[in-house]
Design a protein around this motif. Structure first.
Motif, PDB file in Angstrom:
ATOM      1  N   PRO A  63       5.383   3.337  24.684  1.00  0.00           N
ATOM      2  CA  PRO A  63       4.871   3.677  23.224  1.00  0.00           C
ATOM      3  C   PRO A  63       5.195   2.655  21.501  1.00  0.00           C
ATOM      4  CG  PRO A  63       4.289   5.632  23.222  1.00  0.00           C
ATOM      5  CD  PRO A  63       5.725   5.071  24.742  1.00  0.00           C
ATOM      6  N   VAL A  64       4.893   2.223  20.753  1.00  0.00           N
ATOM      7  CA  VAL A  64       5.069   1.496  20.595  1.00  0.00           C
ATOM      8  C   VAL A  64       4.798   1.550  18.758  1.00  0.00           C
ATOM      9  CG1 VAL A  64       5.454  -1.417  19.424  1.00  0.00           C
ATOM     10  CG2 VAL A  64       5.741  -0.592  21.834  1.00  0.00           C
ATOM     11  N   TYR A  65       6.087   1.666  18.019  1.00  0.00           N
ATOM     12  CA  TYR A  65       5.082   2.130  17.105  1.00  0.00           C
ATOM     13  C   TYR A  65       5.803   1.095  15.371  1.00  0.00           C
ATOM     14  CZ  TYR A  65       4.326   6.473  18.720  1.00  0.00           C
ATOM     15  OH  TYR A  65       3.781   7.259  19.911  1.00  0.00           O
ATOM     16  N   ALA A  66       5.683   0.957  14.119  1.00  0.00           N
ATOM     17  CA  ALA A  66       6.473   0.224  13.467  1.00  0.00           C
ATOM     18  C   ALA A  66       6.698   0.980  11.958  1.00  0.00           C
ATOM     19  CB  ALA A  66       5.852  -1.055  13.123  1.00  0.00           C
ATOM     20  N   LEU A  67       7.792   0.193  11.331  1.00  0.00           N
ATOM     21  CA  LEU A  67       8.235   1.301  10.092  1.00  0.00           C
ATOM     22  C   LEU A  67       8.249  -0.446   9.319  1.00  0.00           C
ATOM     23  CD1 LEU A  67       9.218   3.408   8.186  1.00  0.00           C
ATOM     24  CD2 LEU A  67      11.305   3.529   9.467  1.00  0.00           C
ATOM     25  N   THR A  68       7.191   0.308   8.386  1.00  0.00           N
ATOM     26  CA  THR A  68       7.741  -1.530   6.922  1.00  0.00           C
ATOM     27  C   THR A  68       9.066  -0.740   6.228  1.00  0.00           C
ATOM     28  OG1 THR A  68       5.973  -0.593   5.755  1.00  0.00           O
ATOM     29  CG2 THR A  68       5.427  -1.724   7.228  1.00  0.00           C
ATOM     30  N   LEU A  69       9.424  -1.806   5.470  1.00  0.00           N
ATOM     31  CA  LEU A  69      10.976  -1.173   5.093  1.00  0.00           C
ATOM     32  C   LEU A  69      10.720  -1.760   3.906  1.00  0.00           C
ATOM     33  CD1 LEU A  69      14.066  -2.272   7.433  1.00  0.00           C
ATOM     34  CD2 LEU A  69      12.821   0.536   6.531  1.00  0.00           C
ATOM     35  N   GLY A  70       9.609  -1.737   2.910  1.00  0.00           N
ATOM     36  CA  GLY A  70       9.396  -1.877   1.538  1.00  0.00           C
ATOM     37  C   GLY A  70       8.714  -3.329   1.358  1.00  0.00           C
ATOM     38  N   ASP A  71       8.300  -3.882   0.099  1.00  0.00           N
ATOM     39  CA  ASP A  71       7.915  -5.218  -0.603  1.00  0.00           C
ATOM     40  C   ASP A  71       6.727  -5.953   0.877  1.00  0.00           C
ATOM     41  OD1 ASP A  71       9.474  -5.170  -2.545  1.00  0.00           O
ATOM     42  OD2 ASP A  71      11.438  -6.919  -2.487  1.00  0.00           O
ATOM     43  N   MET A  72       5.600  -5.154   0.878  1.00  0.00           N
ATOM     44  CA  MET A  72       4.927  -5.396   1.790  1.00  0.00           C
ATOM     45  C   MET A  72       4.358  -7.210   1.217  1.00  0.00           C
ATOM     46  SD  MET A  72       5.824  -2.247   3.248  1.00  0.00           S
ATOM     47  CE  MET A  72       4.661  -1.383   2.020  1.00  0.00           C
ATOM     48  N   THR A  73       4.421  -6.662  -0.443  1.00  0.00           N
ATOM     49  CA  THR A  73       3.230  -8.246  -1.317  1.00  0.00           C
ATOM     50  C   THR A  73       4.102  -8.580  -1.797  1.00  0.00           C
ATOM     51  OG1 THR A  73       2.402  -5.951  -2.488  1.00  0.00           O
ATOM     52  CG2 THR A  73       1.173  -6.291  -0.679  1.00  0.00           C
ATOM     53  N   TRP A  74       3.476  -8.851  -2.919  1.00  0.00           N
ATOM     54  CA  TRP A  74       4.613  -9.543  -4.160  1.00  0.00           C
ATOM     55  C   TRP A  74       3.803  -9.365  -5.518  1.00  0.00           C
ATOM     56  CZ3 TRP A  74       7.884 -14.455  -3.440  1.00  0.00           C
ATOM     57  CH2 TRP A  74       8.690 -14.648  -3.978  1.00  0.00           C
ATOM     58  N   GLY A  84      -2.811  -8.805  -3.130  1.00  0.00           N
ATOM     59  CA  GLY A  84      -2.639  -7.144  -3.443  1.00  0.00           C
ATOM     60  C   GLY A  84      -2.508  -6.474  -2.328  1.00  0.00           C
ATOM     61  N   LEU A  85      -2.150  -4.746  -2.403  1.00  0.00           N
ATOM     62  CA  LEU A  85      -2.053  -3.731  -1.804  1.00  0.00           C
ATOM     63  C   LEU A  85      -3.244  -3.482  -0.726  1.00  0.00           C
ATOM     64  CD1 LEU A  85       0.183  -1.435  -3.850  1.00  0.00           C
ATOM     65  CD2 LEU A  85       0.884  -2.673  -1.611  1.00  0.00           C
ATOM     66  N   GLU A  86      -4.371  -3.879  -2.032  1.00  0.00           N
ATOM     67  CA  GLU A  86      -5.883  -3.828  -1.423  1.00  0.00           C
ATOM     68  C   GLU A  86      -5.647  -4.613   0.248  1.00  0.00           C
ATOM     69  OE1 GLU A  86     -10.365  -3.126  -1.365  1.00  0.00           O
ATOM     70  OE2 GLU A  86      -9.273  -3.107  -3.212  1.00  0.00           O
ATOM     71  N   GLU A  87      -5.989  -6.040   0.039  1.00  0.00           N
ATOM     72  CA  GLU A  87      -5.792  -7.025   0.230  1.00  0.00           C
ATOM     73  C   GLU A  87      -4.615  -7.035   1.432  1.00  0.00           C
ATOM     74  OE1 GLU A  87      -7.341  -7.946  -2.967  1.00  0.00           O
ATOM     75  OE2 GLU A  87      -5.411  -7.292  -2.862  1.00  0.00           O
ATOM     76  N   TYR A  88      -3.698  -6.637   1.088  1.00  0.00           N
ATOM     77  CA  TYR A  88      -2.762  -6.429   2.309  1.00  0.00           C
ATOM     78  C   TYR A  88      -3.050  -5.656   3.547  1.00  0.00           C
ATOM     79  CZ  TYR A  88       1.359  -3.944   5.130  1.00  0.00           C
ATOM     80  OH  TYR A  88       1.950  -3.845   6.240  1.00  0.00           O
ATOM     81  N   ARG A  89      -3.419  -3.919   2.991  1.00  0.00           N
ATOM     82  CA  ARG A  89      -4.458  -3.278   3.731  1.00  0.00           C
ATOM     83  C   ARG A  89      -5.301  -4.025   5.016  1.00  0.00           C
ATOM     84  NH1 ARG A  89      -7.196   1.278   1.164  1.00  0.00           N
ATOM     85  NH2 ARG A  89      -8.351   0.286   1.187  1.00  0.00           N
ATOM     86  N   ARG A  90      -6.090  -4.605   3.969  1.00  0.00           N
ATOM     87  CA  ARG A  90      -6.824  -5.049   4.802  1.00  0.00           C
ATOM     88  C   ARG A  90      -6.403  -6.254   5.416  1.00  0.00           C
ATOM     89  NH1 ARG A  90     -10.358  -5.750   0.439  1.00  0.00           N
ATOM     90  NH2 ARG A  90     -10.047  -7.909  -0.571  1.00  0.00           N
ATOM     91  N   GLU A  91      -5.514  -6.576   5.436  1.00  0.00           N
ATOM     92  CA  GLU A  91      -4.797  -7.987   6.578  1.00  0.00           C
ATOM     93  C   GLU A  91      -4.322  -6.733   7.916  1.00  0.00           C
ATOM     94  OE1 GLU A  91      -3.681 -11.838   7.354  1.00  0.00           O
ATOM     95  OE2 GLU A  91      -5.182 -11.180   5.680  1.00  0.00           O
ATOM     96  N   ILE A  92      -3.550  -6.180   7.601  1.00  0.00           N
ATOM     97  CA  ILE A  92      -2.495  -5.704   9.475  1.00  0.00           C
ATOM     98  C   ILE A  92      -3.730  -4.961   9.732  1.00  0.00           C
ATOM     99  CG2 ILE A  92      -0.568  -5.294   7.520  1.00  0.00           C
ATOM    100  CD1 ILE A  92      -1.341  -2.327   7.568  1.00  0.00           C
TER     101      ILE A  92
END
Length: 193
Positions: A63-74, A84-92
């Protein structure tokens, strides 16, 4: 997301799927700063990265998992580029499949249109997840903390200190009381200690 008022009962069902986590991979994604900037093609670069990650996930025998470490957006580009964060969420959601992504909050993931730390975190919490939490994968205990104390006193100020709040430290104490001392603990946060 829950949609009813706090005083109303709300039921959300989801299916748990067993997974052998005796061995796994945890990918760390740091400071992506996605902002829809055309001059550097950050979204197309991210999609190339996502394609490579998806190939790794598809070929993995664990199994593979991922952990972001902040600053996904700017945050500087939330309004000017409408990203912003909504667009980032749609992107991922568009670019990644087949594995769980956990998030941790960075200074550029705070909403500069709000005054104070709790208010500035609210958009992140609505779009992605709590600003601090824990989870277990395999035999390890992961702790995600928000070590960005957003101290802006007026809209758009963007002032912060690298600091873990007293509330999080109290929560952390209770969280660790539930973890066996022999369990490896991994801590994720944006600003290095």
């Amino acid at each position: 997301r829950l949609t009813r008022r706090p005083d109303e009962l709300e039921r959300v069902d989801f299916k748990l799927v067993p997974a052998d986590q005796s061995s796994y991979r945890m990918l760390a994604f740091g400071d992506m700063h996605l902002a829809g900037r055309s001059f550097c093609s950050d979204i197309s670069q991210f999609r190339e990265f996502a394609s490579e990650v998806n190939e790794l996930v598809a070929s993995s025998d664990v199994p593979v998992y991922a952990l972001t470490l902040g600053d996904m957006t700017w945050d500087l580009f939330w309004e000017s580029n409408n990203y912003g964060l909504e667009e980032y969420r749609r992107e991922i959601q568009r670019d990644f499949s087949g594995f769980q992504i956990y998030h941790s909050m960075g200074n550029h993931d705070n909403d500069p249109s709000f005054v104070g730390d709790a208010a500035a975190e609210s958009t992140y919490e609505q779009m992605l997840c709590p600003n601090h939490y824990s989870f277990n994968v395999g035999g390890e205990h992961y702790i995600v903390l928000d070590d960005v104390q957003y101290n802006n006193t007026s809209q758009g100020q963007r002032s912060f200190l690298p600091q873990i709040s007293k509330e999080q430290l109290a929560w952390l104490k209770k969280d660790l009381e539930q973890v066996d001392r022999s369990t490896p603990v991994l801590v994720a946060m944006h600003v290095p200690l």
